[in-house]
Design a protein around this motif. Sequence first.
Motif, PDB file in Angstrom:
ATOM      1  N   PRO A  51      17.569  -6.152   2.324  1.00  0.00           N
ATOM      2  CA  PRO A  51      18.851  -6.070   1.608  1.00  0.00           C
ATOM      3  C   PRO A  51      18.656  -5.379   0.258  1.00  0.00           C
ATOM      4  N   PRO A  52      19.679  -4.697  -0.254  1.00  0.00           N
ATOM      5  CA  PRO A  52      19.552  -3.960  -1.517  1.00  0.00           C
ATOM      6  C   PRO A  52      19.688  -4.868  -2.731  1.00  0.00           C
ATOM      7  N   VAL A  53      18.662  -5.684  -2.965  1.00  0.00           N
ATOM      8  CA  VAL A  53      18.699  -6.620  -4.099  1.00  0.00           C
ATOM      9  C   VAL A  53      17.641  -6.273  -5.145  1.00  0.00           C
ATOM     10  N   GLY A  54      17.212  -5.004  -5.191  1.00  0.00           N
ATOM     11  CA  GLY A  54      16.351  -4.563  -6.277  1.00  0.00           C
ATOM     12  C   GLY A  54      14.936  -4.219  -5.898  1.00  0.00           C
ATOM     13  N   GLU A  55      14.535  -4.417  -4.635  1.00  0.00           N
ATOM     14  CA  GLU A  55      13.145  -4.174  -4.262  1.00  0.00           C
ATOM     15  C   GLU A  55      12.926  -2.922  -3.431  1.00  0.00           C
ATOM     16  N   GLY A  56      13.949  -2.424  -2.745  1.00  0.00           N
ATOM     17  CA  GLY A  56      13.747  -1.357  -1.775  1.00  0.00           C
ATOM     18  C   GLY A  56      13.058  -0.125  -2.315  1.00  0.00           C
ATOM     19  N   ALA A  57      13.616   0.504  -3.328  1.00  0.00           N
ATOM     20  CA  ALA A  57      13.022   1.720  -3.884  1.00  0.00           C
ATOM     21  C   ALA A  57      11.682   1.429  -4.536  1.00  0.00           C
ATOM     22  N   ASN A  58      11.592   0.307  -5.229  1.00  0.00           N
ATOM     23  CA  ASN A  58      10.336  -0.054  -5.887  1.00  0.00           C
ATOM     24  C   ASN A  58       9.203  -0.218  -4.883  1.00  0.00           C
ATOM     25  N   GLN A  59       9.469  -0.901  -3.779  1.00  0.00           N
ATOM     26  CA  GLN A  59       8.415  -1.116  -2.784  1.00  0.00           C
ATOM     27  C   GLN A  59       8.099   0.167  -2.030  1.00  0.00           C
ATOM     28  N   ALA A  60       9.102   1.018  -1.813  1.00  0.00           N
ATOM     29  CA  ALA A  60       8.843   2.302  -1.165  1.00  0.00           C
ATOM     30  C   ALA A  60       7.886   3.141  -1.998  1.00  0.00           C
ATOM     31  N   MET A  61       8.102   3.163  -3.304  1.00  0.00           N
ATOM     32  CA  MET A  61       7.243   3.947  -4.179  1.00  0.00           C
ATOM     33  C   MET A  61       5.839   3.354  -4.253  1.00  0.00           C
ATOM     34  N   LEU A  62       5.754   2.009  -4.238  1.00  0.00           N
ATOM     35  CA  LEU A  62       4.433   1.379  -4.237  1.00  0.00           C
ATOM     36  C   LEU A  62       3.722   1.631  -2.912  1.00  0.00           C
ATOM     37  N   ASP A  63       4.447   1.567  -1.788  1.00  0.00           N
ATOM     38  CA  ASP A  63       3.863   1.966  -0.505  1.00  0.00           C
ATOM     39  C   ASP A  63       3.224   3.341  -0.625  1.00  0.00           C
ATOM     40  N   ALA A  64       3.974   4.276  -1.178  1.00  0.00           N
ATOM     41  CA  ALA A  64       3.507   5.652  -1.294  1.00  0.00           C
ATOM     42  C   ALA A  64       2.229   5.734  -2.117  1.00  0.00           C
ATOM     43  N   ALA A  65       2.214   5.022  -3.239  1.00  0.00           N
ATOM     44  CA  ALA A  65       1.038   5.057  -4.108  1.00  0.00           C
ATOM     45  C   ALA A  65      -0.181   4.478  -3.408  1.00  0.00           C
ATOM     46  N   GLU A  66       0.013   3.381  -2.695  1.00  0.00           N
ATOM     47  CA  GLU A  66      -1.122   2.731  -2.030  1.00  0.00           C
ATOM     48  C   GLU A  66      -1.627   3.571  -0.866  1.00  0.00           C
ATOM     49  N   LEU A  67      -0.709   4.148  -0.081  1.00  0.00           N
ATOM     50  CA  LEU A  67      -1.139   4.981   1.038  1.00  0.00           C
ATOM     51  C   LEU A  67      -1.856   6.230   0.538  1.00  0.00           C
ATOM     52  N   ALA A  68      -1.310   6.869  -0.481  1.00  0.00           N
ATOM     53  CA  ALA A  68      -1.941   8.077  -1.016  1.00  0.00           C
ATOM     54  C   ALA A  68      -3.347   7.788  -1.531  1.00  0.00           C
ATOM     55  N   SER A  69      -3.502   6.663  -2.231  1.00  0.00           N
ATOM     56  CA  SER A  69      -4.824   6.345  -2.775  1.00  0.00           C
ATOM     57  C   SER A  69      -5.821   6.051  -1.657  1.00  0.00           C
ATOM     58  N   ARG A  70      -5.371   5.419  -0.574  1.00  0.00           N
ATOM     59  CA  ARG A  70      -6.264   5.146   0.567  1.00  0.00           C
ATOM     60  C   ARG A  70      -6.684   6.455   1.235  1.00  0.00           C
ATOM     61  N   LEU A  71      -5.745   7.351   1.454  1.00  0.00           N
ATOM     62  CA  LEU A  71      -6.066   8.626   2.088  1.00  0.00           C
ATOM     63  C   LEU A  71      -7.005   9.455   1.214  1.00  0.00           C
ATOM     64  N   ALA A  72      -6.779   9.423  -0.096  1.00  0.00           N
ATOM     65  CA  ALA A  72      -7.637  10.190  -1.004  1.00  0.00           C
ATOM     66  C   ALA A  72      -9.048   9.617  -1.060  1.00  0.00           C
ATOM     67  N   ALA A  73      -9.156   8.288  -0.927  1.00  0.00           N
ATOM     68  CA  ALA A  73     -10.464   7.642  -1.019  1.00  0.00           C
ATOM     69  C   ALA A  73     -11.278   7.801   0.257  1.00  0.00           C
ATOM     70  N   ASN A  74     -10.623   8.102   1.370  1.00  0.00           N
ATOM     71  CA  ASN A  74     -11.339   8.177   2.642  1.00  0.00           C
ATOM     72  C   ASN A  74     -10.880   9.396   3.444  1.00  0.00           C
ATOM     73  N   PRO A  75     -11.084  10.597   2.912  1.00  0.00           N
ATOM     74  CA  PRO A  75     -10.578  11.795   3.599  1.00  0.00           C
ATOM     75  C   PRO A  75     -11.244  12.044   4.943  1.00  0.00           C
ATOM     76  N   ALA A  76     -12.461  11.521   5.128  1.00  0.00           N
ATOM     77  CA  ALA A  76     -13.169  11.755   6.392  1.00  0.00           C
ATOM     78  C   ALA A  76     -12.625  10.893   7.528  1.00  0.00           C
ATOM     79  N   ASP A  77     -11.929   9.816   7.208  1.00  0.00           N
ATOM     80  CA  ASP A  77     -11.411   8.913   8.247  1.00  0.00           C
ATOM     81  C   ASP A  77     -10.010   8.457   7.875  1.00  0.00           C
ATOM     82  N   PRO A  78      -9.014   9.340   7.991  1.00  0.00           N
ATOM     83  CA  PRO A  78      -7.654   8.970   7.598  1.00  0.00           C
ATOM     84  C   PRO A  78      -7.080   7.812   8.414  1.00  0.00           C
ATOM     85  N   ASN A  79      -7.526   7.656   9.647  1.00  0.00           N
ATOM     86  CA  ASN A  79      -6.996   6.549  10.447  1.00  0.00           C
ATOM     87  C   ASN A  79      -7.453   5.196   9.898  1.00  0.00           C
ATOM     88  N   ALA A  80      -8.672   5.130   9.399  1.00  0.00           N
ATOM     89  CA  ALA A  80      -9.137   3.908   8.748  1.00  0.00           C
ATOM     90  C   ALA A  80      -8.350   3.658   7.468  1.00  0.00           C
TER      91      ALA A  80
END
Length: 375
Positions: A296-325
Amino acid sequence: MRTRIAIAGGGLGGLTLARILHQHGIAAVVYDREASRSARPQGGALDLHPESGQLALAEAGLAGRFRSKARPDGEEHRILDPTGRTLVHHEPQPGSFSGRPEIDRSALRDLLLDSLPDDTVAWRHRLVAATPRPDEGWDLTFQDGRRTSCDILIGADGARSVVRSLLVDVHLSYVATLVELNIEDVDQRHPNLAELVGPGNLWCVGVNQILAAQRLGDGSLRVGISLRAEDQPLDTYRSRQALLDVFAGWNPRLTALIEAAEGGPTPRLIETMPIGTRWASRPGVTLVGDAAHLMPPVGEGANQAMLDAAELASRLAANPADPNAAIRTYEESMFSRIHPIAEMSARVQAMMLSPTAAEDIVRFFTRPTEPARAE
């Protein structure tokens, strides 16, 4: 060989992901269905939380630009009852960025777009299908028949995500109706309403219904009417008179927000995904934002989407040889983080549209630590 990353959806989550990957020297293409960045309005303002949205912008190297666009005074919010009596009036510390300053969605999206190379976003690319390639990766098909391929596909394509169907089958639940209206140039044309709403947010809370207004940076007001899920067709609420009938008996000073609106009302369904939605990780594909955890749109949607993005990007950058991991690690962390937030969001949504909403909301907003406000 360079890993080809495709991001479906150019909303805040998809653009934040592209920006942080770019910061790490990783190229990605964002495929968006709109004709251009200005093809449609981006909605109202949102408050960026230090632990999520603001953290993601810091990872993106955009904290300074965010401060130049944000409005700390937009944190002010007023809660009234149907008679116009003030129940809560929160005023932030002037000029302070220590809380959750407001920023218009359009300004935040432009900030992200301006931070990316010009060829990052492919406009007029509405994804309609993704099929696995024999040698791993995905073939992508767009609405106009164009095709391309990628090694990693990330669904940032919102509530009715096409990419989600590659991972999990979910049924969306209809939890409320939201009707939106706009009032332009409120200071000059409707000074009484400008004073009523103030620089931030106004909620007028009744039984099973809320009449809200939000000040935007361009001097307009975004009016939002929240109603319980019901069998009435959406077209019922395209009439301004029908909306005034819903709020019959309310203080005319409040219902003036409906009368002053330009253009017709825009109703839409508020839908959510089941709390605790998970999927078995699949090579080369994952989700962020509403595609992964529509709440529901009670203040978390955009914030969590952006945090998802930051966490996924950092994982991919830290492990470029194994993106699936990297994807598996991101998903497990995201599932754990989102579950309590989704539960809280569902409770807040139910509380807001209940017979005792006024009392419950006052209690909620006067707790020692203030929670998220509606976007």
